[in-house]
Each structure stands twice: as C-alpha cells, then as structure tokens.
Enzyme design. Structure first.
Site, PDB file in Angstrom:
ATOM      1  N   ALA A  38     -14.134   0.248  -6.260  1.00 13.01           N
ATOM      2  CA  ALA A  38     -13.100   0.564  -5.280  1.00 13.01           C
ATOM      3  C   ALA A  38     -11.997  -0.454  -5.450  1.00 13.01           C
ATOM      4  O   ALA A  38     -12.206  -1.532  -5.980  1.00 13.01           O
ATOM      5  CB  ALA A  38     -13.668   0.491  -3.871  1.00 13.01           C
ATOM      6  N   LYS A  39     -10.831  -0.064  -4.954  1.00 12.53           N
ATOM      7  CA  LYS A  39      -9.680  -0.957  -5.090  1.00 12.53           C
ATOM      8  C   LYS A  39      -9.989  -2.338  -4.534  1.00 12.53           C
ATOM      9  O   LYS A  39      -9.606  -3.352  -5.079  1.00 12.53           O
ATOM     10  CB  LYS A  39      -8.499  -0.369  -4.321  1.00 12.53           C
ATOM     11  CG  LYS A  39      -7.894   0.813  -4.998  1.00 12.53           C
ATOM     12  CD  LYS A  39      -6.940   1.545  -4.074  1.00 12.53           C
ATOM     13  CE  LYS A  39      -7.702   2.454  -3.131  1.00 12.53           C
ATOM     14  NZ  LYS A  39      -6.841   3.313  -2.337  1.00 12.53           N
ATOM     15  N   SER A  40     -10.730  -2.339  -3.429  1.00 18.28           N
ATOM     16  CA  SER A  40     -10.988  -3.604  -2.741  1.00 18.28           C
ATOM     17  C   SER A  40     -11.830  -4.549  -3.599  1.00 18.28           C
ATOM     18  O   SER A  40     -11.897  -5.731  -3.345  1.00 18.28           O
ATOM     19  CB  SER A  40     -11.696  -3.336  -1.427  1.00 18.28           C
ATOM     20  OG  SER A  40     -12.753  -2.445  -1.660  1.00 18.28           O
TER      21      SER A  40
END
Ligand code: GLU
Length: 274
Positions: free
Chosen positions: A245-247
């Site tokens: 995920a981007k995070s």
C-alpha cells in the site's frame, strides 16, 4: 458474466502501485465484453492532488488499459451527494456531530481501536453545551443514526462472487460519518451513490473494503438504490507479508517503469496473462 459494468475507483492521494494495478486489471478483466469505467475519488481536498489524478490515467494507459469516457470525478458531483443527504435527513436519520476527536476518544475509546463503535454522539455532552455548539454555526460532520436506519430497513444481505451471500452487519460501524466538516460527503456515501448512478453491476475491490460493503448495502436500501454484486480480492503482500500500500512505501508503477519494467512483465507478475 457477459455485459458486466465494472469500475476502478482510486483516490488520487499518491502514485499507483502494484496493488492498484492488480485491482485495475481485475475490474477491466471482469468487464470483458461489457463496460469498464474509471472513477476518481477525490473528495478529500487536502489529500487528493490533480497531478496524481493525471498520473493515474497515464499509468493505466501505460498498463494497456482502456476505459470509457468521461471519467467521473467525485469533486465535480457534490450536488448528487447533497441530494442523498437531504433524503436521509428527511427520514430523520442524520445528526450533526459537535465533538472533537479528543472528546470522541474520551467517550468511546481511541479511533485506532477496532472495537470502537461510536453512537449517539449528540447525547454525550450536556444538552445546553450541545445546543450552544450547534448554535455557533461552525461546519459540522453529519452522522447516520445507525440503530434507527437498521430499524427502517430490516435485515439485509449482499452477494460476493468469492465469499457468497453475506448478512450485512452495519451496526459494527456505529453512527458512520456521511458528511465531513471539511467536505459535504464521505467515502461511504459517495461510493454508494456513484456505483448506482454509473450503473455498476459488479464492484471489484480489495478485501480492505469488505466490511464497508455492509454500510453501502444499508445506504442502498435507505436510498432505494440497486445493489450490485461484489467481488473483493485478496490484498497483495510483499515478500515479508507486508501489504503493498502507499502507506508502506511500496514502489510506484512509475518507478518500476523507470527501472525498466514493462507492462507485460507487470501483468505476468500479477498473474494476468500478457
Ligand atoms: N477510492 C477507494 C480507494 O482508493 C476505493 C473505493 C472502492 O473501490 O470502493 O481505496
């Protein structure tokens, strides 16, 4: 099924990564012979950026995907969400939340706690203080009175192609926020309204949103909207089992491309025949 209408609905808060590519391939593939739509979910004005929205279209085109135009951008359709909010309000199902984050955490437990169920936040403060805050005219979030909403619809189910018939349990989400202080809608409301307005027949998305579907099913029943079928796919994880995920700073499609990856290699890596 032939003739399916599907969509890929990213939020332009960053560059697309492999997890997004997987979701986009899944939606496009499911639409084979039908219609594949792209929707830009850009209601969060602080986190969404036009340059990321532009990058999404470029990256999807690079992957070899094609989608129907025009692209629906949620920020251009706030009036549609307002209509839905007015309908829910007319049913007596909305109330303004005047509590700060701190007050919410003190009354119901910290946000991060999965078991936190926020309900009836208008009954937390003493009525005079509540009235005083309302009267100040500051913008307020609007919450759905969950118990009342469920009493109105009765039991609901929805169908997932991979997980079968599900009994909706929206009560686990508490009095969800349907309009935020800073933007007059929310993810739950806009996704439900848009899937109906765009005539989506099959919603494909990651398992991270599986439980949200209970809320969407409830909103469909309240607003008299059709219920699509769903297909929630597993989330991609990296070699250490961490979700892509981007995070988590997973590599963007762009950086993979710049590093020499081809769209065909990405397709193969994700399990789609090139
Ligand atoms: N915009 C959401 C996201 O990027 C996905 C919404 C959906 O597919 O329902 O996580």
């Amino acid at each position: 099924m032939p003739g399916e209408v599907t969509r890929f609905a990213p939020s332009p808060t960053g560059l697309l990564h492999l997890g997004h590519a997987y979701s986009a391939f899944d939606a496009a593939d499911a639409a084979a012979g039908g219609r594949f739509l792209l929707r830009i979910e850009d209601i969060d004005r602080t986190r969404c950026k036009p340059e990321f929205a532009a990058a999404i279209e470029q990256d999807l085109a690079w992957l070899g995907l094609d989608w129907e135009r025009p692209v629906r951008r949620q920020s251009e359709h706030l009036a549609d969400y307002q209509t839905a909010l007015s309908d829910l309000d007319a049913m007596g199902l909305l109330y303004p939340c005047v509590l700060s984050r701190k007050e919410l955490a003190a009354a119901f437990g910290p946000d991060s706690d999965d078991l936190t169920v926020v309900t009836d936040t208008d009954r937390v403060l003493d009525p005079e203080l509540y009235a005083e805050r309302l009267a100040s005219g500051q913008p307020r979030a609007l919450r759905l009175r969950m118990a009342r909403a469920i009493a109105r619809t009765g039991p609901l189910t929805w169908t997932d192609d991979r997980h079968g018939v599900r009994t909706a349990r929206p009560e686990r989400h508490g009095d969800v926020v349907l309009a935020r202080k800073e933007t007059p809608t929310s993810y739950h409301l806009s996704v439900t309204v848009d899937d109906a307005l765009q005539g989506i027949t099959l919603v494909t998305r990651g398992m991270d949103l599986f439980e949200s579907t209970d809320v969407h099913r409830l909103l469909q029943a309240l607003l008299g909207l059709p219920t699509p079928r769903y297909r929630h796919h597993d989330l991609l994880v990296d070699g250490t089992g961490t979700r892509l995920a981007k995070s988590h700073n997973s590599p963007s499609l762009r950086s993979l491309r710049d590093g020499g990856a081809t769209p065909e290699a990405i397709r193969r890596k994700l399990g789609w025949a090139a």
